[in-house]
Design a protein around this motif. Structure first.
Motif, mmCIF file in Angstrom:
data_model
loop_
_atom_site.group_PDB
_atom_site.id
_atom_site.type_symbol
_atom_site.label_atom_id
_atom_site.label_comp_id
_atom_site.label_asym_id
_atom_site.label_seq_id
_atom_site.Cartn_x
_atom_site.Cartn_y
_atom_site.Cartn_z
ATOM 1 N N TRP A 120 0.792 -1.220 0.000
ATOM 2 C CA TRP A 120 0.000 0.000 0.000
ATOM 3 C C TRP A 120 0.831 1.280 0.000
ATOM 4 N N THR A 121 2.098 1.191 0.281
ATOM 5 C CA THR A 121 2.887 2.401 0.533
ATOM 6 C C THR A 121 2.937 3.343 -0.667
ATOM 7 N N ALA A 122 3.383 2.849 -1.804
ATOM 8 C CA ALA A 122 3.537 3.721 -2.976
ATOM 9 C C ALA A 122 2.201 4.264 -3.474
ATOM 10 N N PRO A 123 1.140 3.434 -3.609
ATOM 11 C CA PRO A 123 -0.144 4.033 -4.015
ATOM 12 C C PRO A 123 -0.679 5.047 -3.009
ATOM 13 N N ALA A 124 -0.453 4.802 -1.711
ATOM 14 C CA ALA A 124 -0.936 5.753 -0.705
ATOM 15 C C ALA A 124 -0.199 7.087 -0.798
ATOM 16 N N ILE A 125 1.099 7.034 -1.016
ATOM 17 C CA ILE A 125 1.876 8.272 -1.153
ATOM 18 C C ILE A 125 1.449 9.034 -2.403
ATOM 19 N N LEU A 126 1.269 8.330 -3.507
ATOM 20 C CA LEU A 126 0.837 8.997 -4.741
ATOM 21 C C LEU A 126 -0.571 9.570 -4.592
ATOM 22 N N PHE A 127 -1.449 8.864 -3.892
ATOM 23 C CA PHE A 127 -2.798 9.376 -3.670
ATOM 24 C C PHE A 127 -2.765 10.636 -2.802
ATOM 25 N N ALA A 128 -1.938 10.632 -1.758
ATOM 26 C CA ALA A 128 -1.819 11.812 -0.905
ATOM 27 C C ALA A 128 -1.271 13.001 -1.695
ATOM 28 N N CYS A 129 -0.289 12.761 -2.543
ATOM 29 C CA CYS A 129 0.256 13.842 -3.382
ATOM 30 C C CYS A 129 -0.788 14.350 -4.362
ATOM 31 N N LEU A 130 -1.576 13.442 -4.911
ATOM 32 C CA LEU A 130 -2.628 13.838 -5.851
ATOM 33 C C LEU A 130 -3.674 14.703 -5.148
ATOM 34 N N VAL A 131 -4.091 14.323 -3.959
ATOM 35 C CA VAL A 131 -5.059 15.125 -3.206
ATOM 36 C C VAL A 131 -4.457 16.474 -2.848
ATOM 37 N N PHE A 132 -3.190 16.494 -2.454
ATOM 38 C CA PHE A 132 -2.513 17.746 -2.117
ATOM 39 C C PHE A 132 -2.478 18.703 -3.309
ATOM 40 N N VAL A 133 -2.132 18.179 -4.478
ATOM 41 C CA VAL A 133 -2.036 19.038 -5.666
ATOM 42 C C VAL A 133 -3.421 19.439 -6.159
ATOM 43 N N LEU A 134 -4.410 18.567 -6.017
ATOM 44 C CA LEU A 134 -5.768 18.924 -6.429
ATOM 45 C C LEU A 134 -6.345 20.045 -5.580
ATOM 46 N N THR A 135 -6.012 20.069 -4.301
ATOM 47 C CA THR A 135 -6.558 21.104 -3.416
ATOM 48 C C THR A 135 -5.641 22.314 -3.267
ATOM 49 N N ALA A 136 -4.455 22.261 -3.824
ATOM 50 C CA ALA A 136 -3.485 23.350 -3.657
ATOM 51 C C ALA A 136 -3.970 24.714 -4.142
ATOM 52 N N PRO A 137 -4.666 24.829 -5.280
ATOM 53 C CA PRO A 137 -5.068 26.180 -5.709
ATOM 54 C C PRO A 137 -5.996 26.891 -4.734
ATOM 55 N N THR A 138 -6.744 26.148 -3.912
ATOM 56 C CA THR A 138 -7.677 26.813 -2.993
ATOM 57 C C THR A 138 -6.963 27.516 -1.853
ATOM 58 N N TYR A 139 -5.807 27.016 -1.437
ATOM 59 C CA TYR A 139 -5.134 27.641 -0.297
ATOM 60 C C TYR A 139 -3.777 28.245 -0.648
ATOM 61 N N LEU A 140 -3.211 27.876 -1.779
ATOM 62 C CA LEU A 140 -1.882 28.360 -2.129
ATOM 63 C C LEU A 140 -1.842 29.870 -2.304
ATOM 64 N N TRP A 141 -2.820 30.428 -2.974
ATOM 65 C CA TRP A 141 -2.803 31.859 -3.265
ATOM 66 C C TRP A 141 -3.049 32.676 -2.001
ATOM 67 N N SER A 142 -3.802 32.147 -1.046
ATOM 68 C CA SER A 142 -3.970 32.890 0.205
ATOM 69 C C SER A 142 -2.683 32.872 1.034
ATOM 70 N N ILE A 143 -1.929 31.784 0.950
ATOM 71 C CA ILE A 143 -0.643 31.721 1.650
ATOM 72 C C ILE A 143 0.345 32.722 1.042
ATOM 73 N N LEU A 144 0.355 32.801 -0.293
ATOM 74 C CA LEU A 144 1.279 33.714 -0.971
ATOM 75 C C LEU A 144 0.781 35.162 -0.978
ATOM 76 N N GLY A 145 -0.438 35.389 -0.542
ATOM 77 C CA GLY A 145 -0.962 36.752 -0.479
ATOM 78 C C GLY A 145 -1.407 37.286 -1.809
ATOM 79 N N MET A 146 -1.898 36.431 -2.660
ATOM 80 C CA MET A 146 -2.320 36.887 -3.989
ATOM 81 C C MET A 146 -3.828 36.819 -4.086
#
Length: 109
Positions: free
Chosen positions: A83-109
């Motif tokens: 399960w290790t490699a699929p779980a890590i890839l799934f976590a990265c996929l979820v992180f990148v899918l949700t990144a636009p919602t919080y990334l710009w507020s962190i960068l102040g844009m």
């Protein structure tokens, strides 16, 4: 010998004078950079949201499903599911899918 040295010094001072004029011609560099950044900020955000994140999502999704398939075939062969490699890839996929919602507020844009 003195003439050559004098010619070198004169040439160096001439080059220095010619290049120093362009430095002072720029004016306030900080405000120019700030105005360029404020102008380009919207375009950068649009490109990152519409190009960079979808490409990363696609790459991670393909890697996730390929790794999930290969882990399944390894399970069929050995009887143990890794399960290790699929779980890590799934976590990265979820992180990148949700990144636009919080990334710009962190960068102040």
């Amino acid at each position: 010998m003195k003439i050559k040295r004098l010619a070198v010094v004169i040439m160096a001072l001439t080059i220095l004078a010619v290049t120093a004029v362009s430095v002072y011609a720029a004016g306030d560099v900080a405000s120019a950079v700030e105005s360029t950044w404020t102008t380009a900020r919207g375009q950068i955000k649009t490109v990152v949201n519409n190009v960079v994140f979808p490409v990363l999502d696609l790459i991670l999704a393909v890697f996730f499903f390929v790794k999930l398939g290969s882990a399944y075939f390894d399970y069929r062969k050995s009887g143990q599911f890794e399960w290790t490699a699929p779980a890590i890839l799934f976590a990265c996929l979820v992180f990148v899918l949700t990144a636009p919602t919080y990334l710009w507020s962190i960068l102040g844009m």
